[in-house]
Design a protein around this motif. Structure first.
Motif, PDB file in Angstrom:
ATOM      1  N   GLY A 257       0.838  -1.190   0.000  1.00 42.27           N
ATOM      2  CA  GLY A 257       0.000   0.000   0.000  1.00 42.27           C
ATOM      3  C   GLY A 257       0.874   1.242   0.000  1.00 42.27           C
ATOM      4  N   VAL A 258       0.541   2.214  -0.839  1.00 40.45           N
ATOM      5  CA  VAL A 258       1.311   3.464  -0.923  1.00 40.45           C
ATOM      6  C   VAL A 258       0.639   4.508  -0.044  1.00 40.45           C
ATOM      7  CG1 VAL A 258       2.310   5.197  -2.454  1.00 40.45           C
ATOM      8  CG2 VAL A 258       1.965   2.852  -3.275  1.00 40.45           C
ATOM      9  N   ALA A 259       1.367   5.042   0.919  1.00 43.23           N
ATOM     10  CA  ALA A 259       0.801   5.912   1.944  1.00 43.23           C
ATOM     11  C   ALA A 259       0.142   7.150   1.359  1.00 43.23           C
ATOM     12  CB  ALA A 259       1.890   6.321   2.938  1.00 43.23           C
ATOM     13  N   ASP A 260      -0.987   7.527   1.948  1.00 39.42           N
ATOM     14  CA  ASP A 260      -1.742   8.712   1.550  1.00 39.42           C
ATOM     15  C   ASP A 260      -1.119   9.937   2.222  1.00 39.42           C
ATOM     16  OD1 ASP A 260      -3.565  10.712   1.078  1.00 39.42           O
ATOM     17  OD2 ASP A 260      -5.315   9.580   1.758  1.00 39.42           O
ATOM     18  N   PRO A 261      -0.596  10.906   1.454  1.00 38.13           N
ATOM     19  CA  PRO A 261       0.021  12.085   2.067  1.00 38.13           C
ATOM     20  C   PRO A 261      -0.919  12.852   2.990  1.00 38.13           C
ATOM     21  CG  PRO A 261       0.596  11.962  -0.253  1.00 38.13           C
ATOM     22  CD  PRO A 261      -0.454  10.921  -0.010  1.00 38.13           C
ATOM     23  N   ASP A 262      -2.227  12.786   2.734  1.00 37.93           N
ATOM     24  CA  ASP A 262      -3.195  13.474   3.591  1.00 37.93           C
ATOM     25  C   ASP A 262      -3.486  12.702   4.868  1.00 37.93           C
ATOM     26  OD1 ASP A 262      -3.511  15.621   1.840  1.00 37.93           O
ATOM     27  OD2 ASP A 262      -5.037  14.551   0.677  1.00 37.93           O
TER      28      ASP A 262
ATOM     29  N   PHE B 182      -1.324  -1.502 -10.388  1.00 40.49           N
ATOM     30  CA  PHE B 182      -1.679  -0.537  -9.346  1.00 40.49           C
ATOM     31  C   PHE B 182      -3.181  -0.274  -9.373  1.00 40.49           C
ATOM     32  CE2 PHE B 182      -2.356   3.765  -7.717  1.00 40.49           C
ATOM     33  CZ  PHE B 182      -1.669   3.702  -6.509  1.00 40.49           C
ATOM     34  N   THR B 183      -3.802  -0.268  -8.181  1.00 42.02           N
ATOM     35  CA  THR B 183      -5.226   0.040  -8.078  1.00 42.02           C
ATOM     36  C   THR B 183      -5.439   1.083  -6.984  1.00 42.02           C
ATOM     37  OG1 THR B 183      -5.549  -1.812  -6.551  1.00 42.02           O
ATOM     38  CG2 THR B 183      -5.997  -2.212  -8.874  1.00 42.02           C
ATOM     39  N   LEU B 184      -6.291   2.069  -7.281  1.00 45.69           N
ATOM     40  CA  LEU B 184      -6.633   3.082  -6.289  1.00 45.69           C
ATOM     41  C   LEU B 184      -7.589   2.500  -5.253  1.00 45.69           C
ATOM     42  CD1 LEU B 184      -7.273   6.247  -8.498  1.00 45.69           C
ATOM     43  CD2 LEU B 184      -5.400   5.937  -6.869  1.00 45.69           C
ATOM     44  N   THR B 185      -7.462   2.966  -4.025  1.00 45.65           N
ATOM     45  CA  THR B 185      -8.394   2.557  -2.995  1.00 45.65           C
ATOM     46  C   THR B 185      -9.636   3.451  -3.048  1.00 45.65           C
ATOM     47  OG1 THR B 185      -7.266   3.981  -1.398  1.00 45.65           O
ATOM     48  CG2 THR B 185      -6.602   1.673  -1.475  1.00 45.65           C
ATOM     49  N   ASP B 186     -10.711   2.994  -2.440  1.00 45.61           N
ATOM     50  CA  ASP B 186     -11.969   3.740  -2.450  1.00 45.61           C
ATOM     51  C   ASP B 186     -11.771   5.134  -1.852  1.00 45.61           C
ATOM     52  OD1 ASP B 186     -13.226   1.569  -3.538  1.00 45.61           O
ATOM     53  OD2 ASP B 186     -14.031   0.842  -1.630  1.00 45.61           O
ATOM     54  N   GLY B 187     -12.419   6.113  -2.479  1.00 41.91           N
ATOM     55  CA  GLY B 187     -12.354   7.467  -1.963  1.00 41.91           C
ATOM     56  C   GLY B 187     -11.244   8.302  -2.536  1.00 41.91           C
ATOM     57  N   HIS B 188     -10.439   7.742  -3.425  1.00 45.20           N
ATOM     58  CA  HIS B 188      -9.346   8.479  -4.046  1.00 45.20           C
ATOM     59  C   HIS B 188      -9.582   8.561  -5.555  1.00 45.20           C
ATOM     60  CE1 HIS B 188      -7.548   7.151  -0.234  1.00 45.20           C
ATOM     61  NE2 HIS B 188      -6.881   8.275  -0.293  1.00 45.20           N
TER      62      HIS B 188
ATOM     63  N   GLY C  73      -3.093   5.724   6.393  1.00 48.87           N
ATOM     64  CA  GLY C  73      -3.826   4.983   5.372  1.00 48.87           C
ATOM     65  C   GLY C  73      -3.060   5.017   4.063  1.00 48.87           C
ATOM     66  N   TYR C  74      -3.672   4.532   3.006  1.00 46.69           N
ATOM     67  CA  TYR C  74      -2.986   4.527   1.720  1.00 46.69           C
ATOM     68  C   TYR C  74      -3.968   4.796   0.587  1.00 46.69           C
ATOM     69  CZ  TYR C  74      -4.391  -0.396   2.326  1.00 46.69           C
ATOM     70  OH  TYR C  74      -5.082  -1.554   2.586  1.00 46.69           O
ATOM     71  N   PHE C  75      -3.424   5.409  -0.499  1.00 45.88           N
ATOM     72  CA  PHE C  75      -4.309   5.791  -1.603  1.00 45.88           C
ATOM     73  C   PHE C  75      -4.354   4.751  -2.709  1.00 45.88           C
ATOM     74  CE2 PHE C  75      -0.254   7.802  -2.958  1.00 45.88           C
ATOM     75  CZ  PHE C  75      -0.156   7.348  -4.260  1.00 45.88           C
ATOM     76  N   GLY C  76      -3.504   3.750  -2.650  1.00 46.24           N
ATOM     77  CA  GLY C  76      -3.513   2.713  -3.669  1.00 46.24           C
ATOM     78  C   GLY C  76      -2.700   1.509  -3.255  1.00 46.24           C
ATOM     79  N   LYS C  77      -2.893   0.420  -3.968  1.00 47.21           N
ATOM     80  CA  LYS C  77      -2.162  -0.818  -3.710  1.00 47.21           C
ATOM     81  C   LYS C  77      -1.412  -1.244  -4.966  1.00 47.21           C
ATOM     82  CE  LYS C  77      -5.507  -2.647  -0.367  1.00 47.21           C
ATOM     83  NZ  LYS C  77      -6.425  -3.771  -0.078  1.00 47.21           N
TER      84      LYS C  77
END
Length: 323
Positions: free
Chosen positions: A195-200, A308-314, A204-208
């Motif tokens: 998982g790639v960390a969400d800067p905000d 790569f896939t985005l997580t929900d909400g991004h 959490g993370y914004f994608g896998k």
């Protein structure tokens, strides 16, 4: 702080696990197969931490920074030489930026903005080409200082690969704090997922990203920063100005089989920006990257785009970078 979060669902129990603090971060190890491998991996991490730390007054690097000439052990001269070589190849990466990092307060926590005169002085001290190596001896001008923080975890990942290979381990996931080593295979044969960390929200993370073997390294402006008069100043500095980078990049993730290269590139590409990073990618076959910008653009190279896939909400504008 952990900058990459592993998705480990549906994995079989590991044979060996360990969690500890080294290189100014929490490290977590998961290994399948082998015999007491984590103990050896932790020992190696602590050994390199003690030798490579710029902040430890007893380290070889700290002694070099104080005396400006020193004979170094093999464990230190090798990453020093690699860092100097990469600095000559990569715009935006220079291991002599340390005096500026200190001046801005990113080590002590005493944050302040240097004046223009001091910035010019600091910039004159950032020049890895002025560092001379002769065998195991390193010499550099007075006032110059080396810091291997932008390569140390990647170098450790490469060292850990050797230990894993010698141990007979069948697979491993080593989270070295922003630099992750993926080795061999998971027991169920499925790809590793990072998982790639969400800067905000770095928890959490914004994608896998689905990965095979290799090293995944991330640098982000959210890692360490301070704010003054409504402006954020991040710990990643531009070697040409001795000032924090302010180019719209939020995070850079690099995938490579070479740990030291991945670590150095995550910093270099952050400084270079997305356009220059894309040009470098087209001239190389040694890495892939994911770059997130503050205008919600996601630059992904063709080698990892399909994994790569985005997580929900991004929701970002995808910019595929091709050869």
């Amino acid at each position: 702080m952990l900058f990459l979060i592993l998705s480990l669902t549906a994995c079989a129990p590991t044979n060996d696990e360990r969690r500890f603090f080294a290189m100014d971060t929490v490290m977590s190890l998961k290994v399948w197969g082998g015999d007491q491998v984590c103990e050896k991996l932790e020992a190696r991490a602590r050994e390199l931490d003690k030798k490579l730390s710029s902040a430890d007054p007893d380290s070889e690097i700290c002694r070099l920074n104080q005396t400006h000439t020193a004979a170094l052990s093999d464990d230190v001269i090798r990453p020093v030489r690699r860092a100097l070589d990469l600095s000559g190849e990569l715009e935006g990466f220079d291991p002599t930026v340390y005096p500026a990092v200190l001046e801005w307060g990113f080590i002590s926590g005493d944050y302040h903005i240097p004046d223009e005169t001091r910035l010019r002085e600091l910039t004159s001290l950032i020049d890895s080409s002025a560092v001379v190596t002769d065998g195991s001896t390193v010499t550099m001008p007075a006032g110059m200082m080396l810091d291997l923080g932008a390569i140390a975890k990647g170098y450790l990942a490469d060292e850990c690969k050797k230990i894993l290979a010698d141990s007979g381990a069948s697979g491993a996931i080593l989270n070295l704090g922003g630099t992750i080593l993926l080795y061999g295979k998971k027991p169920d044969g499925t790809p590793f997922k990072v998982g790639v960390a969400d800067p905000d929200d770095p928890s959490g993370y914004f994608g896998k990203l689905s990965c095979s073997e290799g090293v995944v390294a991330t640098s982000g402006g959210y890692e360490r920063y301070f704010e003054q008069d409504g402006k954020r100043y991040i710990h990643i500095l531009d070697p040409t100005t001795a000032e924090p980078v302010d180019n719209g990049i939020l995070s850079v993730t690099v995938c490579s089989e070479d740990g030291a290269l991945a670590d150095a590139l995550s910093t270099a590409l952050f400084v270079m920006g997305a356009d220059a990073a894309s040009r470098l990618y087209r001239d190389s076959d040694t890495f892939e990257f994911i770059i997130l910008t503050d205008d919600d653009r996601l630059y992904i190279t063709e080698g990892v785009c399909g994994d790569f896939t985005l997580t929900d909400g991004h929701d970002y504008t995808l910019c595929k970078v091709t050869k």
